[in-house]
Design an enzyme around this catalytic site. Structure first.
Site, PDB file in Angstrom:
ATOM      1  CD  GLU A 315      -2.782  -1.379   0.015  1.00 18.98           C
ATOM      2  OE1 GLU A 315      -2.861  -0.446  -0.818  1.00 18.98           O
ATOM      3  OE2 GLU A 315      -3.377  -2.463  -0.124  1.00 18.98           O
ATOM      4  CE1 TYR A 389      -3.808  -5.313  -6.366  1.00 13.45           C
ATOM      5  CE2 TYR A 389      -5.510  -6.089  -7.876  1.00 13.45           C
ATOM      6  CZ  TYR A 389      -5.118  -5.308  -6.802  1.00 13.45           C
ATOM      7  OH  TYR A 389      -6.044  -4.516  -6.167  1.00 13.45           O
TER       8      TYR A 389
END
Length: 527
Positions: A315, A389
């Site tokens: 993140e 991803y």
């Protein structure tokens, strides 16, 4: 098997399309000034929206979820008329707004925000001690689920003020640099934050709770010291002080590859939340229970994951890709997620070396489904496949192997980031950059991995009688020709297959002949 993308709705088109009433103006700033009532579970206030007109016009498009009430929209002392349609708000002006002129409107609203989506959108909840714990996470649902804005990705404000009034015994942690807190005299305190950089709408966050604060400073040279602030619940303070030390190594690794942290004037924050995590700009949401790995003790299955806290690394990596370098349309979100997943491998390489980085990346290969292309339909708020991803990261690593010169690679990715930081770009911009800077025609490679579901297959036909192997690519993209390493590990031979058969001599048998599938994300078919 991954589910097909959902059907496109009118709301998707209105939110996703960059129509004439979005394109006729350029956002300059927001000032979101609201009050949050944990007892009534309501929010209310206004967003002051400053924008420059790019063309003459008397209408602009904003967005606010239908569950929330529009109290009024005003330009100075003039109350404006508006039309609501599936979350879109079309604001009409009595006189023509002139090209090049700057205008400011106040958009007042109130109501009960809805709680939905993977992480709740806007959620009123309680912490383990029974105190209010209120948070936002709305990347998928859109920021207009809880505040009025131009809810798309292409146009970001240049700066933003965030003012949040909450009961006196609570803290609000939002994006940007803390400015002040003001006791309003009615049992509420207003927390003021200042964002000094462009920011995605969905990155704007409220984190309201009984937060305890501690901090650290990362010493810098040319860019000065970086403040690192942490906000957690009282019962988790000691665990957080131990776990959050990983943020220093993360920051050092990513600054090594891409340059200074992009939001230095706002500082870096980690904020505890009850969901997994989210890349809220300069206020990264953290909910990984102060433990390493993610979704289990070794979520990639190769022994690397237990060494670090995935949520801190991933993140926070979005501060560089997603928050600084941003996609202009949700369809191209691999620019956020593929690059940030690749940043995980760079963190591993920085901390533990190249071999462990490749091992870690090989571990995510089994998570790719290859059911539909990574790039989604544009202009309709499309939801890209999860392959953005892992397949995205594997493609980037493949590109590194194609270039086959790490000194050049480190320079390329540094320059790529530096060229596009604080900008909203599309896949075409990425491809053009790498084509130009390498002098190679890489478009077919990008297209194969991003615009087609399948990955390329290297077909190998062995002829023991002549001690040779014939080879070619089976791919969907016309003109696909990508170099690859074949033969024997430690003694690789670099070949460039095309869509036509070529033949090479080899002393290796079919069983001995290998392809470097840890460096190139390809399938292999031997005959």
């Amino acid at each position: 098997m991954e589910a097909p993308p959902p059907a496109v709705t009118r709301a998707d088109v209105l939110r996703g399309a960059y129509g004439p009433y979005r394109a006729n103006n350029d956002l300059l700033s927001y000032h979101l000034d609201i009050r949050v009532d944990p007892v009534k579970e309501t929010i209310g206030g206004k967003n002051t929206i400053r924008f420059r007109m790019l063309a003459d016009g008397d209408r602009i498009q904003l967005d606010l979820h239908e569950a929330l009430k529009i109290d009024k929209i005003v330009l100075g002392s003039t109350e404006l008329k508006y039309t609501r349609d599936s979350g879109a708000v079309f604001v009409d002006f009595p006189d023509t707004l002139k090209q090049g002129q700057i205008y400011s409107i106040d958009f007042y609203y109130s109501g009960h925000p809805v709680t939905l989506g993977r992480f709740g959108g806007f959620t009123f909840s309680k912490d383990p001690d029974g105190k209010p714990w209120i948070f936002t996470s709305c990347e998928d649902e859109g920021a207009s689920i809880w505040w009025p804005n131009k809810d798309q990705w292409r146009d970001e404000v240049e700066s933003m003020e965030i003012s949040v009034a909450v009961p006196n015994d609570l803290v609000d942690v939002s994006n940007g640099r803390f400015v002040s807190k003001t006791d309003l005299g009615d049992g509420y305190t207003r927390w003021d934050w200042m964002v000094h950089y462009p920011i995605n709408n969905y990155d704007v966050a409220l984190n309201i709770g009984n937060y305890q604060h501690f901090s650290d400073t990362l010493k810098g040279d040319k860019t000065g010291d970086l403040t690192m602030d942490y906000y957690v619940l009282p019962g988790d303070l000691e665990k957080a002080k131990k776990q959050f030390t990983q943020a220093r190594g993360m920051m050092e690794a990513f600054q090594h590859y891409f340059g200074p942290y992009p939001f230095a004037a706002d500082g870096y924050k980690l904020v505890q939340v009850p969901y997994a995590g989210m890349e809220h700009q300069s206020a990264v949401a953290y909910g990984n229970h102060f433990q390493n790995s993610y979704l289990g003790p070794d979520w990639t299955g190769v022994g690397i994951s237990p060494r670090f806290d995935f949520i801190i690394i991933h993140e926070s990596g979005h501060e560089w890709f997603g928050n600084s370098v941003s996609a202009a349309d949700r369809s191209d979100m691999w620019i956020h997620e593929g690059w940030t997943t690749y940043l995980e491998t760079l963190y591993v390489e920085y901390m533990y070396g190249h071999d462990d980085a490749i091992k870690y990346l090989t571990g995510v290969r089994k998570k790719v489904q290859n059911q539909r292309p990574i790039l989604a339909e544009r202009g309709v708020n499309a939801d890209p496949t999860e392959d953005q991803y892992f397949k995205g990261a594997l493609m980037i690593n493949t590109l590194r192997s194609v270039i086959d010169d790490d000194s050049k690679w480190w320079s390329l990715i540094y320059d790529f980031y530096q060229q596009f930081k604080y900008r909203n770009i599309m896949t075409e911009d990425v491809v053009a950059f790498f084509n130009r800077e390498t002098g190679l025609e890489l478009t077919p490679i990008f297209n194969q991995y991003l615009r087609h579901a399948d990955i390329p297959t290297l077909q190998l036909f062995f002829d023991p009688a002549t001690r040779s192997v014939s080879y070619k690519w089976r791919a969907d993209e016309p003109g696909f020709a990508m170099p690859v390493l074949v033969g024997e590990k430690g003694h690789w031979q670099r070949i460039t297959p095309t869509e036509q058969w070529q033949t090479m001599k080899t002393s290796l048998t079919k069983e001995q002949f290998e392809v470097a599938t840890d460096l190139f994300y390809v399938d292999v078919a031997k005959y």
